[in-house]
Enzyme design. Structure first.
Site, short mmCIF file in Angstrom:
data_model
loop_
_atom_site.label_atom_id
_atom_site.label_comp_id
_atom_site.label_asym_id
_atom_site.label_seq_id
_atom_site.Cartn_x
_atom_site.Cartn_y
_atom_site.Cartn_z
CD GLU A 4 -2.75 -1.26 2.45
OE1 GLU A 4 -2.73 -0.30 3.24
OE2 GLU A 4 -3.45 -2.25 2.63
CD GLU A 55 -4.55 -8.38 2.04
OE1 GLU A 55 -5.38 -7.74 2.71
OE2 GLU A 55 -3.37 -8.01 1.90
#
Length: 509
Positions: free
Chosen positions: A254, A377
């Site tokens: 991220e 995920e």
């Protein structure tokens, strides 16, 4: 722009000589489950542990011995727990149905993984014997949702002691993960390393002088020294003690931000400066170069058959700025120097956002850019109210239908990981999660069945169809070769309420 991985490797290295394997009595690389080279002496890649070549597209070790310094041998693992002494919260579950018959790992044309929840060894999924059996049967890959992150692996007391002695060497602790790694090694299950560097769940003291939270921040050189110490020890430990288990690492997590006021676009890829709730200490202290530097260090210490991944959430988002393109731009910078192997699409999907067409378009754009993709995920939020299980099943059905469609069109999707094993996680006294494939009793939910139907339908569609027709003997002989066809299997802050990030999800798991 597409890159040919092998050519980019070859163009970035020089070739030196090494004796072929036939003259070597022992093979140093076999301890990593990598054979020594037999017919080549061309060095394709050099890492901390040795020099590597390629034979028939597979990595092989070159030279008489490892280049790792003899005084830097990774420690042996700490003792694993006696699992029979642990009270299994799933002991009462009848897992006969989920451990017989259909298997996601067997049906999928990609690795099918599962997230290991828990914030300590006492609540970790692999501490349950029943959950272990489910994993063994249904999955061939696992990801720790928390326990492999920096704040769980960095040993503050050990680092403070080193600082007192004038050393910037970090100290790591692996007590919470060795049980899962041991389980994976013994059962031929892979583990995705998650995650080396992230702006969240990296302790503040890691960036401070003397590893002390009361001190001012250390300088960039010191931070990089600590970063390399951390990665060297981390990768060395798992590669030497659990060879072949962790063959994929989320190296950076991220690093891109597209919300106005929270990014630096002087880099060309919307580098995250902060989120709406916290600043990125990596950016604040080191600057945007930390991303590439982390990949450089990881490539130095990773074995050649270990894939390095950039992992992010909302990889499909194109507003207020185009995150998909920013990811492609970052990946191209990293690929230019052969530093990254794949993109991780976290894939938190809300009830109404994103639209499946947005998600699919991102896959298409990443495929056009020549990227290998891993869905890391997967979490799909179901609707509330009556009939939610059936509606959730349709959500998963549509998702996997689109994924399989893209794979059949040429998308290089090599793994899919659902980020938890069950609704109402039994290690927690209260867990309202409803996004998993199994219920509180480890029974299959309709969304599991929907996925299985999609996988089976795809496999069936790939089977050759035999058509009987009358032909003359001459026609049979003439068409024999042309009818012999080869069948090929083509193999985490956002803007919306429904958006769930890696940060929000994992810190609760």
């Amino acid at each position: 722009m597409k890159y040919n991985t092998i050519l980019s490797i070859l163009s970035a290295v020089c070739f030196v000589s090494a004796k072929p394997t036939e003259t070597i009595k022992g093979c140093w690389s076999e301890k990593f489950n990598i054979p020594c080279c037999k017919s080549t002496d061309a060095v394709v890649r050099s890492t901390y542990d040795g020099e590597w070549g390629l034979e028939n597209g597979e990595w092989c070790g070159l030279g008489l011995e490892s280049t790792r310094p003899k005084d830097d041998i990774p420690p042996s693992p700490p003792a694993i727990i006696d699992i029979d002494s642990i009270n299994d919260p799933a002991a009462e579950c009848d897992i006969t149905d989920i451990t017989t018959g259909d298997s996601l790992a067997k049906e999928a044309p990609f690795r099918f993984g599962v997230g290991l929840n828990g914030g300590a060894i006492s609540t970790s999924t692999t501490t349950s014997k029943k959950m272990r059996e489910v994993i063994k049967y249904q999955f061939n890959s696992m990801t720790y949702t928390n326990l492999m992150k920096p704040e769980f692996v960095l040993d503050k007391e050990g680092c403070l002691k080193n600082a007192e002695n004038g050393s910037e060497e970090v100290v790591l602790k692996f007590d919470d993960i060795v049980d899962g790694l041991d389980f994976a090694l013994k059962n031929n299950i892979h583990v995705r390393g998650h995650v080396l560097v992230w702006h969240t769940q990296t302790p503040d003291w890691f960036f401070r002088k003397g590893f002390n939270s009361e001190n001012e921040f250390a300088d960039v050189e010191t931070i990089y020294q600590r970063l390399e110490s951390y990665i060297r020890q981390y990768l060395g430990f798992v590669q030497h003690n659990y060879p072949g288990v962790i063959d994929v690492w989320d190296v950076v997590n991220e690093a891109i931000e597209i919300n106005d006021g929270y990014f630096d676009n002087s880099t060309g890829w919307y580098t995250r400066v902060s989120t709406q709730t916290e600043e990125s200490l990596w950016y604040k202290i080191v600057g945007p170069d930390y991303v590439k530097k982390t990949f450089e260090i990881a490539r130095k210490y990773a074995l050649p058959n270990v894939k390095l991944v950039y992992n992010d959430y909302n990889t499909f988002q194109t507003y207020p700025h185009d995150k998909t393109q920013a990811i492609i731009d970052l990946m191209n910078i990293l690929r230019k120097d052969n530093l990254v192997d794949a993109l991780g699409m976290q894939s938190y999907i809300g009830e109404t956002w994103p639209k499946i067409e947005e998600y699919v378009r991102a896959i298409e754009r990443f495929t056009e850019a020549g990227l290998e993709l891993q869905i890391t995920e997967l979490t799909i939020t179901p609707p509330n109210g009556e009939g939610w299980l059936e509606k959730q099943a349709q959500q998963y059905r549509e998702f996997f239908e689109k994924v399989m469609e893209q794979i059949n069109k040429g998308a290089n999707i090599t793994s899919v990981t659902v980020f938890g094993i069950q609704d109402g996680y039994r290690f927690y006294t209260s867990d309202s999660t409803k996004t998993r494939l199994l219920d509180h009793d480890l029974q299959k939910k309709p969304n599991y069945e929907a996925i299985m139907e999609v996988l089976k339908a795809n496999k069936k569609s790939e089977q050759p169809v035999e058509v009987e027709e009358e032909t003359t003997a001459a026609e049979e002989n003439e068409s024999e070769d042309s009818n012999d066809e080869e069948n090929v299997d083509v193999n985490d802050d956002g803007l919306e309420v429904e958006d769930v990030s890696d940060e929000e999800e994992e810190t609760n798991n």
